[in-house]
Motif scaffolding. Structure first.
Motif, mmCIF file in Angstrom:
data_model
loop_
_atom_site.group_PDB
_atom_site.id
_atom_site.type_symbol
_atom_site.label_atom_id
_atom_site.label_comp_id
_atom_site.label_asym_id
_atom_site.label_seq_id
_atom_site.Cartn_x
_atom_site.Cartn_y
_atom_site.Cartn_z
ATOM 1 N N ASN A 82 3.918 -2.316 15.798
ATOM 2 C CA ASN A 82 3.516 -1.354 14.771
ATOM 3 C C ASN A 82 3.669 -2.000 13.400
ATOM 4 N N GLU A 83 2.845 -1.600 12.461
ATOM 5 C CA GLU A 83 2.873 -2.178 11.119
ATOM 6 C C GLU A 83 3.055 -1.088 10.071
ATOM 7 N N PHE A 84 3.711 -1.450 8.984
ATOM 8 C CA PHE A 84 3.858 -0.506 7.877
ATOM 9 C C PHE A 84 3.488 -1.186 6.565
ATOM 10 N N LYS A 85 3.032 -0.366 5.642
ATOM 11 C CA LYS A 85 2.727 -0.824 4.282
ATOM 12 C C LYS A 85 3.195 0.251 3.318
ATOM 13 N N ILE A 86 4.090 -0.131 2.432
ATOM 14 C CA ILE A 86 4.666 0.811 1.473
ATOM 15 C C ILE A 86 4.347 0.318 0.066
ATOM 16 N N THR A 87 3.690 1.147 -0.694
ATOM 17 C CA THR A 87 3.387 0.809 -2.087
ATOM 18 C C THR A 87 4.285 1.628 -3.000
ATOM 19 N N ILE A 88 5.071 0.935 -3.800
ATOM 20 C CA ILE A 88 5.972 1.570 -4.774
ATOM 21 C C ILE A 88 5.288 1.498 -6.136
ATOM 22 N N ARG A 89 5.010 2.633 -6.725
ATOM 23 C CA ARG A 89 4.321 2.667 -8.013
ATOM 24 C C ARG A 89 5.311 3.077 -9.104
ATOM 25 N N GLY A 90 5.596 2.128 -9.975
ATOM 26 C CA GLY A 90 6.492 2.376 -11.089
ATOM 27 C C GLY A 90 5.724 2.445 -12.403
ATOM 28 N N ILE A 102 9.480 1.703 -15.406
ATOM 29 C CA ILE A 102 10.161 1.989 -14.138
ATOM 30 C C ILE A 102 9.906 0.787 -13.239
ATOM 31 N N ASP A 103 10.923 -0.020 -13.053
ATOM 32 C CA ASP A 103 10.786 -1.294 -12.344
ATOM 33 C C ASP A 103 10.727 -1.049 -10.832
ATOM 34 N N PRO A 104 9.633 -1.381 -10.150
ATOM 35 C CA PRO A 104 9.543 -1.148 -8.703
ATOM 36 C C PRO A 104 10.286 -2.181 -7.871
ATOM 37 N N VAL A 105 10.674 -3.311 -8.490
ATOM 38 C CA VAL A 105 11.310 -4.373 -7.709
ATOM 39 C C VAL A 105 12.696 -3.968 -7.201
ATOM 40 N N PRO A 106 13.604 -3.457 -8.039
ATOM 41 C CA PRO A 106 14.892 -3.021 -7.495
ATOM 42 C C PRO A 106 14.752 -1.859 -6.510
ATOM 43 N N VAL A 145 7.482 -6.618 -16.397
ATOM 44 C CA VAL A 145 7.900 -5.750 -15.297
ATOM 45 C C VAL A 145 6.629 -5.175 -14.669
ATOM 46 N N PRO A 146 6.406 -5.390 -13.370
ATOM 47 C CA PRO A 146 5.135 -4.981 -12.766
ATOM 48 C C PRO A 146 5.014 -3.470 -12.624
ATOM 49 N N ASP A 147 3.784 -3.043 -12.502
ATOM 50 C CA ASP A 147 3.506 -1.628 -12.267
ATOM 51 C C ASP A 147 3.855 -1.202 -10.845
ATOM 52 N N SER A 148 3.684 -2.124 -9.897
ATOM 53 C CA SER A 148 3.842 -1.739 -8.498
ATOM 54 C C SER A 148 4.418 -2.879 -7.679
ATOM 55 N N CYS A 149 4.861 -2.522 -6.497
ATOM 56 C CA CYS A 149 5.383 -3.499 -5.534
ATOM 57 C C CYS A 149 4.968 -3.035 -4.146
ATOM 58 N N VAL A 150 4.531 -3.968 -3.311
ATOM 59 C CA VAL A 150 4.078 -3.641 -1.957
ATOM 60 C C VAL A 150 4.994 -4.300 -0.941
ATOM 61 N N ILE A 151 5.462 -3.504 0.012
ATOM 62 C CA ILE A 151 6.313 -3.978 1.106
ATOM 63 C C ILE A 151 5.530 -3.822 2.405
ATOM 64 N N GLU A 152 5.507 -4.878 3.221
ATOM 65 C CA GLU A 152 4.837 -4.800 4.512
ATOM 66 C C GLU A 152 5.694 -5.443 5.593
ATOM 67 N N GLY A 153 5.457 -5.031 6.828
ATOM 68 C CA GLY A 153 6.209 -5.595 7.934
ATOM 69 C C GLY A 153 5.862 -4.923 9.246
ATOM 70 N N THR A 154 6.718 -5.130 10.246
ATOM 71 C CA THR A 154 6.461 -4.604 11.584
ATOM 72 C C THR A 154 7.686 -3.869 12.120
ATOM 73 N N VAL A 155 7.412 -2.984 13.071
ATOM 74 C CA VAL A 155 8.452 -2.275 13.819
ATOM 75 C C VAL A 155 8.148 -2.456 15.298
ATOM 76 N N ARG A 156 9.187 -2.755 16.076
ATOM 77 C CA ARG A 156 9.007 -2.952 17.517
ATOM 78 C C ARG A 156 10.079 -2.176 18.278
ATOM 79 N N GLY A 182 12.651 7.435 -9.848
ATOM 80 C CA GLY A 182 11.546 7.949 -10.647
ATOM 81 C C GLY A 182 10.220 7.298 -10.363
ATOM 82 N N ALA A 183 10.104 6.617 -9.226
ATOM 83 C CA ALA A 183 8.860 5.960 -8.849
ATOM 84 C C ALA A 183 8.099 6.817 -7.838
ATOM 85 N N GLN A 184 6.849 6.446 -7.595
ATOM 86 C CA GLN A 184 6.013 7.119 -6.609
ATOM 87 C C GLN A 184 5.906 6.252 -5.353
ATOM 88 N N CYS A 185 5.697 6.897 -4.205
ATOM 89 C CA CYS A 185 5.669 6.180 -2.927
ATOM 90 C C CYS A 185 4.400 6.491 -2.156
#
Length: 337
Positions: A82-90, A102-106, A145-156, A182-185
């Motif tokens: 399974n795959e996931f993609k999470i976009t953090i919008r700061g 609003i820093d999405p990295v931390p 400081v970026p507007d957004s950060c994207v996290i991706e990966g897998t679940v097994r 205070g960020a959006q997901c």
């Protein structure tokens, strides 16, 4: 995949020439195993409607296992993928004035750490599950400081219950972590391949056949792997078994092929042609042996017929229910149904 195809073609050649079996054997050459869900698409296209079958068997060569060895286990043997993609919008800002954004990295760092508590604190220790964050993408300049950060990966996982729990908790963690900062997901979770689960009766049958072909000492148990396999779709639709054939340690490779480890999905991998006779013979004997079982059932006695159905359907039924079903099975119309 070329090696697997060669084994099945060799079996097809033998069976078509000799036809020393009573029944029908279908040979499935499946496309798009690596990520394309070819098994799922074949089923959607009517594989089992156009080619009705009682059981299905498949194999994969396995680097690191000695040539001449085969391995199998009943129950779950390959995990779901399974795959996931999470976009953090700061909110972007100058790196010298981070309080204006609003820093999405931390947020991403906090989220990745928290995901592992799902494995260690929400999942039962005796259940298998892996969350792997394999990509984090953010920013294009060192002083912004970026507007957004994207996290991706897998679940097994090996079970759907554990998968359901992990998906639910990951979404909760992701959304609440973003809210705390205070960020959006934006949370996307894609279920690809289900777990590969061998059926007990077909696995026991394969063991008997493999022992005849390769010898008892060369039929091994193997630990379930968190890798995935789309043969799982076939096993959801039909009884069957998926087994492994040893590919050796790479000593068979010719000079210049590559000196790295002979492992799957690496440039230095090479399918061992010495496996073709064993792989083909196993398939031939599986077809012949399965046809013998079917013929025995069609011409069999009360005990032979009931033994097969007990193994599949009746073992856990109350005695009264078993008697009713037995009486129905012993009529010609009931047996055909």
């Amino acid at each position: 995949h070329d090696g697997h195809t060669a084994m099945l073609l060799a079996a097809a050649k033998h069976l078509s020439r000799h036809r020393n079996f009573d029944g029908t054997v279908y040979l499935v050459f499946q496309p798009a195993e690596e990520g394309g869900g070819g098994a799922r698409e074949m089923i959607k296209d009517g594989l089992f409607d156009k080619f009705p079958m009682e059981a299905i068997f498949g194999a994969h060569n396995w680097p690191g296992m000695d040539v001449g060895h085969v391995a199998v286990k009943p129950g779950p043997c390959f995990a779901s993928s399974n795959e996931f993609k999470i976009t953090i919008r700061g909110k972007g800002s100058h790196a010298a004035l981070p309080h204006n954004g609003i820093d999405p990295v931390p947020v991403a760092c906090q989220m990745v750490q928290a995901f592992q508590t799902i494995i260690t604190r929400n999942k039962r220790p005796i259940d298998a599950g892996v969350i792997s964050v394999t990509m984090i993408h953010a920013g294009e300049a060192t002083n912004v400081v970026p507007d957004s950060c994207v996290i991706e990966g897998t679940v097994r996982t090996f079970t759907l219950d554990v998968l359901d729990m992990i998906e639910r908790r990951m979404q909760e963690v992701a959304e609440h972590t973003c809210a705390a900062f205070g960020a959006q997901c934006e949370f996307v979770f894609a279920r690809n391949y289900p777990p590969t689960i061998n059926h007990d009766a077909e696995t026991a049958f394969f063991r008997r056949v493999a022992a005849e072909v390769a010898g008892h000492a060369n039929v091994l148990d193997f630990e379930p792997t968190m890798g995935s396999e789309d043969f799982s779709y076939f096993l959801q639709a039909k009884p069957g078994c998926y087994f492994l054939i040893g590919n050796g340690d790479g000593a068979h490779r010719s000079l210049g092929h590559g000196e790295g480890p002979c492992m799957l999905h690496t440039p230095s991998y090479d399918s061992n042609d010495d496996l073709i006779p064993l792989g083909a013979t196993l398939r031939v004997r599986l077809a012949q042996g399965r046809a013998e079982i079917s013929a025995d059932l069609l011409a069999g006695s009360r005990d032979t017929i009931l033994a097969e159905f007990y193994e599949r359907a009746l073992a856990d039924q109350p005695a009264g229910v078993r008697r009713v079903i037995e009486d129905e099975l012993l009529t010609e119309s009931g047996y055909r149904e």
